[in-house]
Design an enzyme around this catalytic site. Structure first.
Site, short mmCIF file in Angstrom:
data_model
loop_
_atom_site.label_atom_id
_atom_site.label_comp_id
_atom_site.label_asym_id
_atom_site.label_seq_id
_atom_site.Cartn_x
_atom_site.Cartn_y
_atom_site.Cartn_z
N GLU A 1 0.82 -1.20 0.00
CA GLU A 1 0.00 0.00 0.00
C GLU A 1 0.87 1.26 0.00
OE1 GLU A 1 -0.47 -2.57 2.05
OE2 GLU A 1 -2.34 -3.37 1.23
N GLY B 1 13.43 -3.35 -0.33
CA GLY B 1 13.39 -2.20 -1.21
C GLY B 1 14.04 -2.38 -2.56
N GLU B 2 14.32 -3.63 -2.96
CA GLU B 2 15.00 -3.85 -4.24
C GLU B 2 14.16 -4.64 -5.25
OE1 GLU B 2 19.66 -3.64 -3.78
OE2 GLU B 2 18.91 -5.47 -2.84
N ASN C 1 1.29 -7.57 -6.98
CA ASN C 1 1.14 -6.62 -8.08
C ASN C 1 1.96 -6.99 -9.32
OD1 ASN C 1 0.66 -4.39 -9.61
ND2 ASN C 1 1.40 -2.90 -8.12
N LEU D 1 2.11 -5.25 -11.99
CA LEU D 1 2.42 -4.04 -12.75
C LEU D 1 3.89 -3.65 -12.63
CD1 LEU D 1 -0.70 -1.87 -11.87
CD2 LEU D 1 -0.28 -3.18 -13.95
#
Length: 409
Positions: A42, A292-293, A317, A319
């Site tokens: 989120e 975070g990668e 996700n 996308l």
């Protein structure tokens, strides 16, 4: 109780407990915009939206709350000191009363299905406008909410505005009692992903650790059970594609070591990203045990499979790889991203495996990955179609930012 159970696997849930009770332990500016994003996914989805608020309303403080430690870490990574951050308190009267008393927000923004009845009721009593953005309510979720319709309907009617991802979601919110006049369609914020200098720098750093010419299969955001399935598939793929490298990214940090042991037990040579291990021609699996990668990993992969789609989790996700024009394979359960998944299926932009046929899931996965590895044209066609779906659906973030103006002007 839920926090205590979660803390057994992740000790970070035991930290900052006062915030869980509504006590802010550091000074925070009042009279701003409070936006809640439950966890990592989120927070990432809100990136363009939060940046839009910061640009459009530079003099209004923004407080971005989360409920999970990984979500908290993601807030710090993406926004640093540009936003205020704390945990959203437990949804019980003393905790939410303290929270609102300290921040005194001008607007409260909740996301997707984050419906907190006590917090909503208190905001309504205080006259604080509320928005629900990126509203998502599947047919399956409807059945659960209908059992509590007396509570959920009352909460939905207190929102000043509800902005939904699609007409299907809008219909479901209206069926649960949302106000017709204030329930609108904005589109899905998750389409508004962008490449940044930070992502490009991470791609360069990942490439610096690659000392081989492997084709790369990225398996992203895996959960318990996913790894066993993909490792079984990988074992067969290595017979067909001996040089294939798997990049494996578990969803939750507390499972990193467990997944590492599982890979070793399956007989694979593993390089760990946290150790800055180099990937050579003898490496089978590159375990991305860092935070975070994931988006950068999509940038260097040839083929991407999204975890969480082989079980009741409901997928993650697709996308993010689509942004890099990568071909995407998912399992049969994409309920969390049903609209996005259907858009991609409609445009022949994704491969979805089928639980209704007799072929075992690991064998289907092996077949799909091998087919793409042997057909570069199909890789490019799928990737280009996926990217087109992203482009066609962008714009929800700015539309939702603009909708704040009536409450802030």
């Amino acid at each position: 109780m839920a926090l205590i159970i979660r803390s057994k696997n992740n000790p970070d849930y035991r930290k900052r407990l006062l915030e869980r009770l509504g006590v802010l332990t550091s000074p925070m500016k009042r009279h701003g915009i409070v936006v809640h994003a439950s966890s990592v996914g989120e927070v990432i989805a809100l990136k363009a939206y939060i940046n839009g608020i910061l640009n459009q309303y530079p003099n209004i403080p923004v407080t971005l709350t989360t409920f999970t430690p990984t979500g908290s870490a993601q807030v710090q990574k993406l926004f640093g000191v540009r936003v205020q951050h704390c945990y959203l308190p437990l949804d019980v009267w003393p905790c939410t009363w303290l929270f609102l008393r300290q921040l005194q927000p001008r607007v409260l923004v909740l996301m997707e299905t984050e419906i907190w009845p006590n917090l909503i009721a208190q905001c309504a009593n205080r006259g604080i406008p509320m928005q629900l953005i990126n509203g998502r309510l599947s047919d399956k979720s409807m059945k659960s909410y209908q059992k509590l319709s007396w509570l959920i309907s009352a909460s939905l009617q207190k929102f000043s505005e509800i902005w939904t991802q699609s007409s299907e979601n809008q219909s479901n919110f209206l069926a649960l009692g949302a106000n017709t006049s204030t329930t609108n369609i904005s589109g899905n914020l998750k389409f508004d992903i962008q490449l940044t200098d930070d992502v490009n720098n991470k791609i360069a750093a990942l490439n610096d650790s690659l000392h081989s010419s492997h084709p790369i299969w990225l398996v992203a955001s895996t959960h318990e059970g996913d790894e066993t399935l993909v490792l079984d598939s990988f074992k067969e793929l290595k017979k067909l594609q001996p040089s294939l490298l798997m990049m494996l990214v578990p969803r939750h940090p507390e499972r990193f070591e467990q997944v590492h042991r599982l890979c070793i037990e399956h007989g694979f040579a593993v390089a760990k990203r946290s150790n800055e291990d180099s990937v050579t021609d003898t490496t089978d699996i590159w375990l991305i045990d860092t935070l975070g990668e994931l988006l950068a990993c999509c940038g260097i992969a040839d083929i991407v499979t999204m975890g969480g789609s082989f079980s009741a989790i409901g997928g993650h996700n697709p996308l993010e790889p689509a942004l890099f024009k990568k071909p995407v394979i998912v399992g049969p359960n994409m309920k969390n991203f049903s609209f996005i998944n259907q858009q991609m299926l409609n445009h022949h932009a994704i491969i979805q495996l089928d639980s209704a046929i007799n072929t075992p899931m690991s064998a289907q996965l092996t077949q799909a990955v091998n087919l793409l590895l042997n057909d570069k044209d199909k890789q490019q066609l799928l990737g280009a179609a996926a990217y087109k779906v992203v482009q066609m659906n962008q714009g929800a973030s700015q539309k939702t930012v603009d909708a704040l103006d009536k409450f802030l002007s």
